[in-house]
Design a protein around this motif. Sequence first.
Motif, mmCIF file in Angstrom:
data_model
loop_
_atom_site.group_PDB
_atom_site.id
_atom_site.type_symbol
_atom_site.label_atom_id
_atom_site.label_comp_id
_atom_site.label_asym_id
_atom_site.label_seq_id
_atom_site.Cartn_x
_atom_site.Cartn_y
_atom_site.Cartn_z
ATOM 1 N N ARG A 27 39.127 -10.744 1.807
ATOM 2 C CA ARG A 27 39.561 -11.786 2.741
ATOM 3 C C ARG A 27 38.527 -12.913 2.825
ATOM 4 O O ARG A 27 37.976 -13.212 3.883
ATOM 5 N N THR A 28 38.291 -13.543 1.686
ATOM 6 C CA THR A 28 37.234 -14.563 1.621
ATOM 7 C C THR A 28 37.548 -15.789 2.471
ATOM 8 O O THR A 28 36.626 -16.516 2.850
ATOM 9 N N PHE A 29 38.816 -16.002 2.763
ATOM 10 C CA PHE A 29 39.177 -17.154 3.594
ATOM 11 C C PHE A 29 38.597 -17.035 5.000
ATOM 12 O O PHE A 29 38.487 -18.018 5.736
ATOM 13 N N SER A 30 38.222 -15.815 5.384
ATOM 14 C CA SER A 30 37.666 -15.600 6.717
ATOM 15 C C SER A 30 36.180 -15.919 6.803
ATOM 16 O O SER A 30 35.613 -15.967 7.897
ATOM 17 N N LEU A 31 35.552 -16.155 5.661
ATOM 18 C CA LEU A 31 34.115 -16.399 5.653
ATOM 19 C C LEU A 31 33.771 -17.818 6.087
ATOM 20 O O LEU A 31 34.423 -18.772 5.696
ATOM 21 N N ASP A 32 32.706 -17.915 6.862
ATOM 22 C CA ASP A 32 32.191 -19.214 7.279
ATOM 23 C C ASP A 32 30.794 -19.366 6.662
ATOM 24 O O ASP A 32 30.667 -19.641 5.486
ATOM 25 N N SER A 52 26.027 -23.471 5.351
ATOM 26 C CA SER A 52 27.287 -23.623 6.078
ATOM 27 C C SER A 52 28.472 -23.499 5.128
ATOM 28 O O SER A 52 28.310 -23.497 3.908
ATOM 29 N N ARG A 53 29.654 -23.441 5.705
ATOM 30 C CA ARG A 53 30.855 -23.273 4.896
ATOM 31 C C ARG A 53 31.025 -24.414 3.887
ATOM 32 O O ARG A 53 31.377 -24.197 2.732
ATOM 33 N N SER A 54 30.772 -25.631 4.334
ATOM 34 C CA SER A 54 30.937 -26.791 3.452
ATOM 35 C C SER A 54 29.783 -26.955 2.478
ATOM 36 O O SER A 54 29.903 -27.656 1.470
ATOM 37 N N GLY A 55 28.658 -26.329 2.803
ATOM 38 C CA GLY A 55 27.470 -26.502 1.973
ATOM 39 C C GLY A 55 26.575 -27.638 2.416
ATOM 40 O O GLY A 55 25.486 -27.812 1.870
#
Length: 123
Positions: A27-32, A52-55
């Motif tokens: 469930r990688t979509f759940s990672l922040d 962070s999620r965006s990098g």
Amino acid sequence: QVQLVESGGGLVQAGGSLRLSCAASGRTFSLDGMGWFRQAPGKERTFVAAISRSGSGTDYADSVKGRFTISRDNAKNTVYLQMNNLKPEDTAVYYCAGRTTGWGHFINAYNYWGQGTQVTVSS
């Protein structure tokens, strides 16, 4: 659930470089936020770097600033840790970690952990 698998550890001489990778699945979509931590023999697990999620946001332990770089490729569900100018005191098991909200250095905020990869730096 999310599974994290680290790779890229090994034995290197002082002054050398290694790049660690952490592949996420499930469930990688759940990672922040994602992070790297390390644990030397007989010591507690400590923060190394976070992203962070965006990098766009990164943070580093003082001991690795200017030598280590964390990055991520969300399309590949992979986080990297480029380690340059390695020192014997960098010897440890390195763990990748993921969290479902936010990002940063707080170890207890991470929900998922990999099995770790050994990094050994010889003098």
